[in-house]
Design an enzyme around this catalytic site. Structure first.
Site, PDB file in Angstrom:
ATOM      1  N   ASN A 107       0.851  -1.191   0.000  1.00 15.03           N
ATOM      2  CA  ASN A 107       0.000   0.000   0.000  1.00 15.03           C
ATOM      3  C   ASN A 107       0.887   1.241   0.000  1.00 15.03           C
ATOM      4  OD1 ASN A 107      -2.446   1.536   0.217  1.00 15.03           O
ATOM      5  ND2 ASN A 107      -2.007   1.840   2.385  1.00 15.03           N
ATOM      6  N   HIS A 109       0.888   5.313   1.290  1.00 14.32           N
ATOM      7  CA  HIS A 109       0.173   6.267   2.141  1.00 14.32           C
ATOM      8  C   HIS A 109       0.861   7.634   2.029  1.00 14.32           C
ATOM      9  CE1 HIS A 109      -2.404   7.602   5.375  1.00 14.32           C
ATOM     10  NE2 HIS A 109      -1.341   8.194   5.897  1.00 14.32           N
ATOM     11  N   ASP A 150      -2.565   0.815   8.028  1.00 14.02           N
ATOM     12  CA  ASP A 150      -1.264   1.498   7.867  1.00 14.02           C
ATOM     13  C   ASP A 150      -0.228   1.074   8.906  1.00 14.02           C
ATOM     14  OD1 ASP A 150      -2.471   2.951   5.779  1.00 14.02           O
ATOM     15  OD2 ASP A 150      -3.044   4.586   7.100  1.00 14.02           O
ATOM     16  N   GLU A 179       4.988  10.010  -4.328  1.00 14.00           N
ATOM     17  CA  GLU A 179       4.325   8.698  -4.394  1.00 14.00           C
ATOM     18  C   GLU A 179       4.623   8.030  -5.727  1.00 14.00           C
ATOM     19  OE1 GLU A 179       0.210   8.451  -3.239  1.00 14.00           O
ATOM     20  OE2 GLU A 179       0.333  10.330  -2.141  1.00 14.00           O
TER      21      GLU A 179
HETATM   22  C1  GRF Z   1      -2.791   8.583  -2.884  1.00 12.95           C
HETATM   23  O1  GRF Z   1      -2.537   9.764  -2.199  1.00 12.95           O
HETATM   24  C2  GRF Z   1      -2.408   7.398  -2.027  1.00 12.95           C
HETATM   25  O2  GRF Z   1      -1.333   7.642  -1.187  1.00 12.95           O
HETATM   26  C3  GRF Z   1      -3.645   7.170  -1.216  1.00 12.95           C
HETATM   27  O3  GRF Z   1      -4.702   7.455  -2.096  1.00 12.95           O
HETATM   28  C4  GRF Z   1      -4.271   8.368  -3.099  1.00 12.95           C
HETATM   29  C5  GRF Z   1      -4.583   7.744  -4.420  1.00 12.95           C
HETATM   30  O4  GRF Z   1      -4.339   8.602  -5.504  1.00 12.95           O
HETATM   31  N1  GRF Z   1      -3.649   5.834  -0.653  1.00 12.95           N
HETATM   32  P1  GRF Z   1      -4.421   8.063  -6.981  1.00 12.95           P
HETATM   33  O5  GRF Z   1      -5.793   7.417  -7.176  1.00 12.95           O
HETATM   34  O6  GRF Z   1      -3.313   7.076  -7.206  1.00 12.95           O
HETATM   35  O7  GRF Z   1      -4.280   9.281  -7.845  1.00 12.95           O
END
Ligand code: GRF
Length: 195
Positions: A107, A109, A150, A179
């Protein structure tokens, strides 16, 4: 070749980056075998369909925990999935599924776990709380999924600054960029057994 299932609920920008990186050979040894969405309204679903990927919509509504677990497991088995990549998947996975795929569910976060995570910390709320707390830095974390929210082992984490005039929206964008970098790196680490 390991088969990945990418689980989404929203815009799917992490999914999109991962798919591009697989296509460009920046993540090796994986095949995106399934994109599963918790809702037919997820914008990422259309992208996955247009990319010719196998997709599924799995709505939790009115289902018991066992039905959710069995339903998801049969979809995963049908596509011979090795790893589950949660990319903005808003639903909690049933414990039986988490147990079955132990150390094979990742996952991402949008905070520096263990800070600003757990139940209720999703979307803009995470970044609002970071700003409210006066943090000087934030970032993103890729972790294994265990039975908690988490709480699984951290695979990769990267920081970014928080500036005094940041709004939650601005910070969210900065974190999202990170991310997109670290999720693919973390997947490669796990697949190559570096983690
Ligand atoms: C991201 O901020 C991720 O960390 C969280 O949900 C969001 C998803 O964004 N778990 P996306 O759909 O990948 O644009």
């Amino acid at each position: 070749m390991k088969n990945l299932a990418i689980f989404i609920s929203g815009s799917g920008s992490n999914m999109k980056t991962i798919l591009e990186n697989i296509k460009e050979g920046r993540i090796k040894g994986v095949n995106p075998a399934l994109v599963l969405s918790s809702t037919s309204k997820a914008r990422g679903l259309e992208y996955a369909e247009d990319s010719g990927l196998k997709t599924a919509v799995f709505n939790y509504k009115n289902l018991s925990e066992d039905e959710i677990s069995n339903g998801l497991i049969s979809l995963l088995e049908e596509s011979e999935i090795d790893f589950i990549i949660l990319a903005g998947f808003i639903k909690i996975l049933p414990p039986a599924l988490v147990k079955k795929y132990k150390n094979r569910i990742l996952n991402i976060h949008p905070s520096l776990i263990p800070k600003f995570c757990g139940k209720g910390f999703y979307g803009l709320k995470v970044h609002e709380e970071v700003i409210k707390a006066g943090e000087k830095e934030s970032g993103a974390t890729v972790h294994y999924v265990d039975e908690g929210v988490d709480t699984g082992d951290i695979i990769l984490q990267r920081t970014c600054p928080v500036y005094p005039d940041d709004t939650a929206e601005v910070l969210q964008k900065r974190v999202l960029k990170i991310e997109h970098e670290i999720y693919s790196e973390a997947i490669q680490m796990v697949i190559s057994g570096e983690n």
